[in-house]
Design a protein around this motif. Structure first.
Motif, mmCIF file in Angstrom:
data_model
loop_
_atom_site.group_PDB
_atom_site.id
_atom_site.type_symbol
_atom_site.label_atom_id
_atom_site.label_comp_id
_atom_site.label_asym_id
_atom_site.label_seq_id
_atom_site.Cartn_x
_atom_site.Cartn_y
_atom_site.Cartn_z
ATOM 1 N N ASN A 4 -1.543 21.467 -11.563
ATOM 2 C CA ASN A 4 -0.358 21.026 -10.843
ATOM 3 C C ASN A 4 -0.552 19.658 -10.209
ATOM 4 O OD1 ASN A 4 2.395 21.884 -9.709
ATOM 5 N ND2 ASN A 4 1.308 21.203 -7.882
ATOM 6 N N VAL A 5 -1.730 19.422 -9.621
ATOM 7 C CA VAL A 5 -2.005 18.118 -8.998
ATOM 8 C C VAL A 5 -1.871 17.010 -10.041
ATOM 9 C CG1 VAL A 5 -3.810 16.693 -7.959
ATOM 10 C CG2 VAL A 5 -3.433 19.022 -7.135
ATOM 11 N N LYS A 6 -2.431 17.234 -11.225
ATOM 12 C CA LYS A 6 -2.353 16.228 -12.282
ATOM 13 C C LYS A 6 -0.911 16.001 -12.727
ATOM 14 C CE LYS A 6 -3.951 15.047 -16.906
ATOM 15 N NZ LYS A 6 -4.613 15.509 -18.145
ATOM 16 N N ALA A 7 -0.173 17.084 -12.964
ATOM 17 C CA ALA A 7 1.211 16.960 -13.433
ATOM 18 C C ALA A 7 2.096 16.305 -12.377
ATOM 19 C CB ALA A 7 1.763 18.341 -13.798
ATOM 20 N N VAL A 44 0.878 -1.175 0.000
ATOM 21 C CA VAL A 44 0.000 0.000 0.000
ATOM 22 C C VAL A 44 0.912 1.221 0.000
ATOM 23 C CG1 VAL A 44 -1.782 1.285 1.234
ATOM 24 C CG2 VAL A 44 -1.837 -1.220 1.210
ATOM 25 N N LEU A 45 0.917 1.928 -1.122
ATOM 26 C CA LEU A 45 1.878 2.996 -1.343
ATOM 27 C C LEU A 45 1.196 4.354 -1.249
ATOM 28 C CD1 LEU A 45 4.837 3.482 -2.084
ATOM 29 C CD2 LEU A 45 4.195 3.260 -4.495
ATOM 30 N N ALA A 46 1.694 5.174 -0.327
ATOM 31 C CA ALA A 46 1.142 6.529 -0.132
ATOM 32 C C ALA A 46 2.198 7.559 -0.506
ATOM 33 C CB ALA A 46 0.726 6.727 1.316
ATOM 34 N N THR A 47 1.786 8.576 -1.246
ATOM 35 C CA THR A 47 2.671 9.703 -1.516
ATOM 36 C C THR A 47 1.843 10.985 -1.482
ATOM 37 O OG1 THR A 47 4.485 10.525 -2.898
ATOM 38 C CG2 THR A 47 2.569 9.623 -4.054
ATOM 39 N N LYS A 48 2.513 12.118 -1.689
ATOM 40 C CA LYS A 48 1.866 13.413 -1.444
ATOM 41 C C LYS A 48 2.227 14.418 -2.527
ATOM 42 C CE LYS A 48 2.919 12.527 3.423
ATOM 43 N NZ LYS A 48 4.145 11.732 3.189
ATOM 44 N N VAL A 49 1.380 15.449 -2.629
ATOM 45 C CA VAL A 49 1.577 16.516 -3.605
ATOM 46 C C VAL A 49 1.444 17.874 -2.922
ATOM 47 C CG1 VAL A 49 -0.878 16.381 -4.233
ATOM 48 C CG2 VAL A 49 0.714 17.537 -5.768
ATOM 49 N N SER A 50 2.229 18.821 -3.402
ATOM 50 C CA SER A 50 2.150 20.272 -3.130
ATOM 51 C C SER A 50 3.484 20.896 -2.796
ATOM 52 C CB SER A 50 1.145 20.657 -2.033
ATOM 53 O OG SER A 50 1.682 20.508 -0.741
ATOM 54 N N GLN A 51 4.503 20.098 -2.478
ATOM 55 C CA GLN A 51 5.759 20.676 -1.994
ATOM 56 C C GLN A 51 6.970 20.434 -2.888
ATOM 57 O OE1 GLN A 51 5.821 22.692 1.053
ATOM 58 N NE2 GLN A 51 3.734 22.558 0.273
ATOM 59 N N GLY A 98 -11.715 18.836 -6.767
ATOM 60 C CA GLY A 98 -12.077 18.363 -8.098
ATOM 61 C C GLY A 98 -10.920 17.673 -8.804
ATOM 62 N N ALA A 99 -9.704 18.189 -8.608
ATOM 63 C CA ALA A 99 -8.526 17.582 -9.238
ATOM 64 C C ALA A 99 -8.272 16.185 -8.690
ATOM 65 C CB ALA A 99 -7.305 18.470 -9.012
ATOM 66 N N PHE A 100 -8.431 16.025 -7.375
ATOM 67 C CA PHE A 100 -8.270 14.702 -6.784
ATOM 68 C C PHE A 100 -9.347 13.744 -7.307
ATOM 69 C CE2 PHE A 100 -5.146 16.569 -4.153
ATOM 70 C CZ PHE A 100 -4.478 15.577 -3.458
#
Length: 311
Positions: A97-100, A79-86, A133-135
């Motif tokens: 940006n979320v998509k890219a 179960v692989l978790a990662t993050k976006v924004s930084q 919406g992007a998520f």
């Protein structure tokens, strides 16, 4: 056991922040091998790990995990978790940006999906409706399997749920706050109630307070030269040492290591699915893995809660 994305997760989440920082590729592989050999299946990283290291540009942790998955196989067992924004190249939570950023994470991880994708830090410059919406678009595309929220205020977590319900979008399943024995009030004052109300699986980071709750930092001299001295040092106080002394006592009673007890206390709290802890070497994993199995008595847990109440 807690189920995320249809898979039961191990009650310790392996933090990937050391990969490409204090653990090189070979050491990271050894840690990952040891973790999964012991039954671990939940791995946490972020696209920005470890951009803070001189010479790094972000994405090093994801890249190492991707190389390990390619070498070992068994993607469906993790179960692989990662993050976006930084990430330096993918700052913020605008829809584009979320998509890219997700596409870049997939390339580094060498996978076609992310099991749990967190909004890493709130982005006040982007309407929350756009981020939510992007998520949802990523969920609909099969890019991500579940939504998580990290480092958001209780009010903003509630707002995310309001938007998702109104629009018929996927609801978040996980919350990742900063929470441990010496950092309690931020989570317990408001976020705890939101987690209960929304039945969020809580996956706290800094579970061992940047190493302070391992017991190895008890004086200013102990901090000299440590990679996390700045983070752990703020807990070296009379109040912090009192927490360590209580951990010492309970650890001795159970014949386990101090971090084992600190992690077990977190697991004793409502809504905690799996504390995150990282290991620089396989040897450091032993006490962490034991923390996924030790069940504290009500008296042990209450003793720790009392001594850490001021935090």
């Amino acid at each position: 056991m807690t189920s995320l994305t249809g898979t039961d997760i191990f009650e310790l989440c392996l933090g990937g922040n050391t990969f490409g920082w204090t653990s090189d590729r070979d050491a990271s592989f050894q840690v990952l091998d040891s973790f999964t050999a012991a039954g671990g299946n939940f791995i946490d990283t972020a696209d920005s790990y470890s951009a803070w290291v001189e010479g790094n540009s972000g994405g090093e942790s994801e890249t190492i995990i991707g190389q390990w998955l390619a070498a070992r196989g068994g993607r469906d067992d993790v179960v692989l978790a990662t993050k976006v924004s930084q990430h330096p190249e993918f700052k913020g939570l605008s829809g584009s940006n979320v998509k890219a950023a997700a596409e870049a994470s997939l390339r580094r991880l060498g996978t076609d999906h992310i099991d749990l994708y967190y909004a890493h830090f709130d982005d006040a410059d982007t309407p929350l409706e756009e981020t939510v919406g992007a998520f949802e678009e990523l969920v609909a595309a099969g890019t991500i399997r579940a939504v998580g929220i990290s480092n958001y205020s209780a009010a903003r977590v509630r707002e995310w749920f309001e938007i998702a319900r109104r629009e018929g979008f996927t609801l978040p399943v996980a919350l990742q706050p900063h929470y441990n024995l010496v950092n309690r009030s931020d989570y317990e004052s408001e976020l705890d109630a939101v987690a209960r109300n929304e039945d969020l699986a809580v996956v706290p980071y800094f579970s061992l307070a940047a190493g302070f709750l391992t017991g190895k930092y008890r004086t200013r001299e102990d901090l000299e030269g440590a990679a996390r001295a700045g983070m752990a040092g703020k807990y070296v106080s009379a109040e912090g040492i009192a927490v360590l002394e209580t951990l010492d006592e309970i650890a001795h009673r159970h014949d386990v290591a101090i971090p084992t007890v600190a992690l077990a206390w977190l697991r004793s709290r409502d809504q905690i699915a799996a504390p995150i802890a990282s290991a620089r070497t396989p040897e450091q994993l032993t006490a962490l893995l034991a923390g996924a199995r030790l069940e504290l008595s009500a008296e042990d847990a209450e003793q720790l809660s009392r001594v850490s109440a001021g935090f």
